[in-house]
Scaffold this motif. Structure first.
Motif, short mmCIF file in Angstrom:
data_model
loop_
_atom_site.label_atom_id
_atom_site.label_comp_id
_atom_site.label_asym_id
_atom_site.label_seq_id
_atom_site.Cartn_x
_atom_site.Cartn_y
_atom_site.Cartn_z
N UNK A 212 0.83 -1.21 0.00
CA UNK A 212 0.00 0.00 0.00
C UNK A 212 0.86 1.26 0.00
N UNK A 213 1.93 1.25 0.78
CA UNK A 213 2.74 2.44 0.96
C UNK A 213 3.79 2.64 -0.13
N UNK A 214 4.33 1.54 -0.67
CA UNK A 214 5.54 1.67 -1.49
C UNK A 214 5.41 1.12 -2.91
N UNK A 215 4.27 0.54 -3.26
CA UNK A 215 4.14 -0.08 -4.58
C UNK A 215 2.91 0.46 -5.29
N UNK A 216 3.12 0.92 -6.53
CA UNK A 216 2.02 1.39 -7.38
C UNK A 216 1.84 0.51 -8.62
N UNK A 217 2.78 -0.36 -8.90
CA UNK A 217 2.71 -1.20 -10.09
C UNK A 217 1.88 -2.45 -9.80
N UNK A 218 0.82 -2.69 -10.59
CA UNK A 218 -0.03 -3.87 -10.35
C UNK A 218 0.72 -5.19 -10.46
N UNK A 219 1.77 -5.25 -11.31
CA UNK A 219 2.48 -6.51 -11.46
C UNK A 219 3.38 -6.83 -10.27
N UNK A 220 3.46 -5.92 -9.30
CA UNK A 220 4.23 -6.16 -8.08
C UNK A 220 3.34 -6.34 -6.85
N UNK A 221 2.02 -6.36 -7.06
CA UNK A 221 1.12 -6.52 -5.93
C UNK A 221 1.26 -7.93 -5.34
N UNK A 222 1.49 -8.05 -4.04
CA UNK A 222 1.47 -9.38 -3.41
C UNK A 222 0.05 -9.89 -3.29
N UNK A 223 -0.09 -11.14 -2.97
CA UNK A 223 -1.40 -11.78 -2.96
C UNK A 223 -2.36 -11.10 -1.99
N UNK A 224 -1.91 -10.81 -0.78
CA UNK A 224 -2.81 -10.24 0.22
C UNK A 224 -3.37 -8.90 -0.23
N UNK A 225 -2.53 -8.06 -0.81
CA UNK A 225 -2.98 -6.74 -1.25
C UNK A 225 -3.91 -6.85 -2.45
N UNK A 226 -3.61 -7.76 -3.37
CA UNK A 226 -4.48 -7.94 -4.54
C UNK A 226 -5.87 -8.39 -4.12
N UNK A 227 -5.95 -9.36 -3.23
CA UNK A 227 -7.25 -9.85 -2.78
C UNK A 227 -7.98 -8.80 -1.96
N UNK A 228 -7.24 -8.00 -1.21
CA UNK A 228 -7.85 -6.89 -0.49
C UNK A 228 -8.50 -5.89 -1.46
N UNK A 229 -7.79 -5.56 -2.53
CA UNK A 229 -8.33 -4.65 -3.52
C UNK A 229 -9.54 -5.26 -4.23
N UNK A 230 -9.47 -6.55 -4.53
CA UNK A 230 -10.57 -7.21 -5.21
C UNK A 230 -11.83 -7.20 -4.36
N UNK A 231 -11.69 -7.53 -3.08
CA UNK A 231 -12.85 -7.50 -2.19
C UNK A 231 -13.41 -6.10 -2.03
N UNK A 232 -12.53 -5.11 -1.99
CA UNK A 232 -12.99 -3.72 -1.88
C UNK A 232 -13.77 -3.31 -3.12
N UNK A 233 -13.28 -3.71 -4.30
CA UNK A 233 -13.96 -3.34 -5.53
C UNK A 233 -15.32 -4.02 -5.65
N UNK A 234 -15.41 -5.28 -5.23
CA UNK A 234 -16.69 -5.98 -5.26
C UNK A 234 -17.68 -5.31 -4.32
N UNK A 235 -17.22 -4.95 -3.13
CA UNK A 235 -18.10 -4.27 -2.17
C UNK A 235 -18.56 -2.92 -2.71
N UNK A 236 -17.67 -2.20 -3.39
CA UNK A 236 -18.05 -0.91 -3.96
C UNK A 236 -19.09 -1.08 -5.06
#
Length: 290
Positions: A212-236
């Motif tokens: 969250x703090x240091x990475x903006x490139x999607x191809x560097x997202x770790x699994x936990x952050x990617x799934x966090x974003x996915x759940x947030x997008x589904x909820x939105x």
């Protein structure tokens, strides 16, 4: 003799029952992840799905999903970070135990202070960015690499039980500190090293804050952050559907959450049995021995 056997069987029975009870939440998560979203909305969570569905896993493993790439990033970060962190912690622990190190007690106090006081988020971020830890794989490893003081003292206390005669004998044979650390101490410290390996491995695997703090490139997202974003997008999207500003399509929100939990805990659950035989021994001796 009979009472001892009865007590032993009673303990085994109680532990078995407790173990089965502890597996029920995990079983429920697995069942819900394979349940149709509409069935969940109507009937709630159930151990027996009213309607079997793979929609959650199809969404997570869809052709456009970067899940496999994130899995790879998380595995690389966890393996490299854990190896480096355990090595650094082991060497620091040996330094605090070696009696010829002049200021080892002062160093121990310095490390203890870091357990009590934290510098805060802003200095941490400024230090990380000034070191070039931005949008690269090292941004997910190095900020969490500095050993945990608790793990350090765990290793140090374990090393204290190793007889000084081993060190003296090795030095009489002309061994250096590096040789003593990795050829004498390292094999003897396998229980506590396995314990902190599990600690570091879980911490790296579950870490999403660095991304969250240091990475903006999607191809560097770790699994936990990617799934966090996915759940947030589904909820939105679901919240937008409630207001009528988005197309009405049933998204597997609850089942995706459960499938996410299964995917994230899977590797750790598979990894733990290999270290289990060392875990309890290393934790108890390292935390109690003085």
């Amino acid at each position: 003799m009979l009472s001892a056997k009865l007590f032993d069987h009673l303990n085994k029975t109680i532990i078995t029952i407790i173990s089965l009870i502890c597996t029920l939440p995990l079983l429920l998560v697995i069942m819900v992840s394979f349940t149709d979203e509409k069935a969940i909305q109507v009937n709630g969570y159930s151990f027996l799905p009213e309607k079997f569905s793979l929609d959650a896993y199809k969404l997570l493993f869809s052709g456009n999903s970067p899940l496999l790439q994130s899995y790879f990033i998380s595995i690389v970060v966890t393996v490299i970070g854990t190896i480096l962190a355990v090595t650094i912690t082991f060497m620091a622990g040996y330094t605090l135990v070696a009696k010829h190190v002049k200021y080892r007690n002062g160093l121990a106090m310095f490390f203890f202070i870091t357990m009590v006081f934290n510098t805060g988020l802003v200095p941490w971020y400024m230090m990380s960015t000034s070191l070039g830890l931005k949008n690269n794989i090292w941004a997910l490893i190095i900020p969490s690499l500095i050993f945990n003081p608790f793990n350090l003292f765990l290793v140090r206390n374990f090393m204290k039980q190793i007889p000084d005669s081993l060190i003296e004998a090795a030095k009489m044979d002309g061994a250096s500190d590096f040789y003593i650390a990795f050829r004498v101490f390292f094999p003897l410290c396998m229980p506590v090293l396995a314990t902190i390996t599990l600690f570091y491995g879980i911490a790296y695997w579950n870490n999403w804050f660095n991304a969250i703090m240091l990475v903006d490139k999607p191809d560097l997202y770790p699994l936990q952050y990617l799934l966090f974003k996915l759940n947030s997008e589904i909820s939105m999207i679901q919240s937008m559907q409630g207001t009528g500003t988005a197309p009405t399509a049933t998204l597997p929100n609850e089942s995706v959450k459960m499938a996410t939990a299964i995917l994230t805990i899977g590797p750790i659950v598979l990894f733990y049995p290999f270290l289990q035989k060392y875990f309890v021994r290393g934790l108890l001796i390292g935390s109690v021995k003085e």
